[in-house]
Design an enzyme around this catalytic site. Structure first.
Site, mmCIF file in Angstrom:
data_model
loop_
_atom_site.group_PDB
_atom_site.id
_atom_site.type_symbol
_atom_site.label_atom_id
_atom_site.label_comp_id
_atom_site.label_asym_id
_atom_site.label_seq_id
_atom_site.Cartn_x
_atom_site.Cartn_y
_atom_site.Cartn_z
ATOM 1 N N ARG A 1 0.839 -1.205 0.000
ATOM 2 C CA ARG A 1 0.000 0.000 0.000
ATOM 3 C C ARG A 1 0.870 1.250 0.000
ATOM 4 N NH1 ARG A 1 -4.806 -1.977 4.191
ATOM 5 N NH2 ARG A 1 -5.158 -3.916 3.064
ATOM 6 N N ARG B 1 2.102 1.387 10.523
ATOM 7 C CA ARG B 1 1.588 1.591 9.162
ATOM 8 C C ARG B 1 2.737 1.392 8.186
ATOM 9 N NH1 ARG B 1 -2.953 4.034 7.156
ATOM 10 N NH2 ARG B 1 -3.566 4.618 9.247
#
Length: 415
Positions: A261, A276
């Site tokens: 991502r 993240r």
RNA sequence: GGAGACGUGUCCGAGUGGCUUAAGGAGCACGCUUGGAAAGCGUGUAUACGGGUAACUGUAUCUAGGGUUCAAAUCCCUACGUCUCCGCCA
């Protein structure tokens, strides 16, 4: 993708859904275009029928040595007209299609209405926040003490937002993956798939990542291929363009894959450690079911994911996402958030969604029911689970006073 | 990367421009036959979008997209896929 007929008959519902999901899509324009498309299609059908009929007469006329000059001239004109109409029709279809791609799925009636995550509804929790008779460290301090991660060197290989697991850290991560896969395969009866993590554009449309999330995806330009942001894309598209038998349903798949991502737009957010990442590992569950079973299945999948955290002995809570926090393709989503005592935070480790027939329509996955009627399946998926954040909770929950990690037995047997 | 062959329905497979409404076969479903089964016989067997209360009917789809033609599964171009051989690399 929504059925154009459904849109036509439920204009207000669809418009409300677009608003509640903070999306933009011009329903009125879509309906106008559809009307025009229908008319154009009819014009085409009639003229084409005429052309086919007359074309069949021509060989007979020629055989009778009749003069065909006039009729051929006429047909030539029809042929030209048809060309114009069919190119109009193509344009209309294309335009309509590209607009329909941007219409989100309708949230289920149970879903709390609200414009962001502050409206998410708390559903339940399991276990308690771990307590310590010392000040618990966060996962960064713990991994430094035990030499589990290397967050500095990894930037040399790629850049920020990536992680390298080292030694026992790598072993723990691998154990987590194997433990979770095994659990779903043996206890929950899923079939394991190992699939490509590079997929084509069509697959990305099929599960609804495109067109909306193109910016968030890693693209391989030469081939127009994408790196998957979740194994959901590969698994669901495994059955792209198929008509299954009702006897094959339900299908239950589980797959481990790395996920990629770009996280465009979230730079500087949750950047600490494993929170993240641009690349992380995840075990994903996907089910294809009959429509009437999908909401019951959603509850089961939630339990399947919860079972992992229970087995690991990690405290978590479950929330039902509000309309504004729901993904583009989802009708209803549960998030599972695990407690990390050192960070003093809940981290989302699983997202379990029912897409109803939204993805099935895009990817054209259908089944023949008991009465031989062809219908769209319902698709669901859920993380079971994502490893980095599970690892955060694991390290922080099982830390000892001396900074060592005392892992639960279900994991140590995999190390 | 180079050369070639191929891509037809659930599957096999015929089809080199109009007599294809995609032959034929297999499978599947139903019926007849049978004490029961098999064989045999008969019937049916795609999807999408329209029209019609319905029986039915129009159009599209022979990997996909373009082109030629009055007419394309069939001819031409492009892309994709599969297979074979060669080269390169694990």
């Amino acid at each position: 993708m929504l059925d154009i007929k459904f849109i036509k008959e439920n204009v207000d519902t669809v418009k409300a859904a677009i608003k509640n999901k903070n999306e933009k899509a011009d329903i009125d324009l879509i309906l106008d275009l559809d009307e025009e498309r229908r008319k154009t299609q009819y014009k085409y059908d009639v003229l084409r029928a005429e052309q086919k009929k007359v074309s069949q007469l021509i060989p007979q006329l020629k055989q009778q040595k009749a003069d065909t000059t006039e009729i051929l001239a006429e047909m030539s004109k029809i042929s030209l007209d048809l060309k114009t109409i069919s190119s109009d029709l193509n344009d209309l279809n294309e335009k309509l299609d590209s607009l329909l791609q941007w219409v989100p799925n309708i949230p289920h009636q149970d879903v709390p209405v609200g414009k962001d995550e502050t409206s998410n509804k708390f559903l339940k929790e399991w276990g308690k926040k771990a307590e310590f008779n010392f000040k618990p460290l966060d996962h960064l301090a713990l991994s430094e003490k035990n030499n589990l991660l290397d967050l500095k060197r990894v930037t040399k290989i790629t850049g920020s937002g990536f992680v390298s697991y080292v030694g026992e850290g790598a072993a723990i991560e691998r154990a987590l993956i194997n433990f979770m896969l095994d659990f779903h395969i043996k206890k929950h009866n899923y079939l394991e798939l190992s699939l490509p993590v590079i997929v084509n554009r069509k697959s990305m449309y099929g599960t609804g990542q495109l067109p909306k999330l193109e910016e968030d995806m890693y693209l391989i330009k030469e081939e127009d291929f994408f790196l998957v942001p979740t194994a959901e894309v590969s698994i669901t598209n495994f059955h792209q363009n198929e008509i299954l038998s009702h006897k094959q349903l339900p299908l239950k798949y589980v797959s481990y894959s790395p996920c990629f991502r770009r996280e465009a737009g979230s730079y500087g957010k949750d950047t600490k450690g494993l929170q993240r990442l641009h690349q992380f590992n995840k075990v994903e569950m996907v089910r294809l079911v009959k429509p009437q079973e999908s909401y019951q299945t959603l509850e089961q999948m939630l339990i399947d994911a919860e079972d992992i955290l229970k087995a690991l002995g990690l405290h978590y809570r479950v929330v039902s996402l509000a309309t504004g926090d729901l993904s583009f393709a989802s009708a209803k989503t549960y998030d599972i958030e695990v407690w990390a005592p050192g960070s003093e935070k809940y981290f989302e480790v699983s997202s379990i969604s029912n897409f109803e027939d939204f993805q099935a329509r895009r990817a054209s996955i259908r089944f023949r029911d008991e009465n031989n009627k062809v219908k769209y399946v319902h698709t669901l998926n859920g993380s079971g689970l994502a490893t980095p954040r599970t690892m955060i909770a694991l390290l922080e929950t099982y830390q000892q006073k001396d900074g060592k990690i005392d892992l639960p037995e279900c994991l140590t047997s995999f190390i």
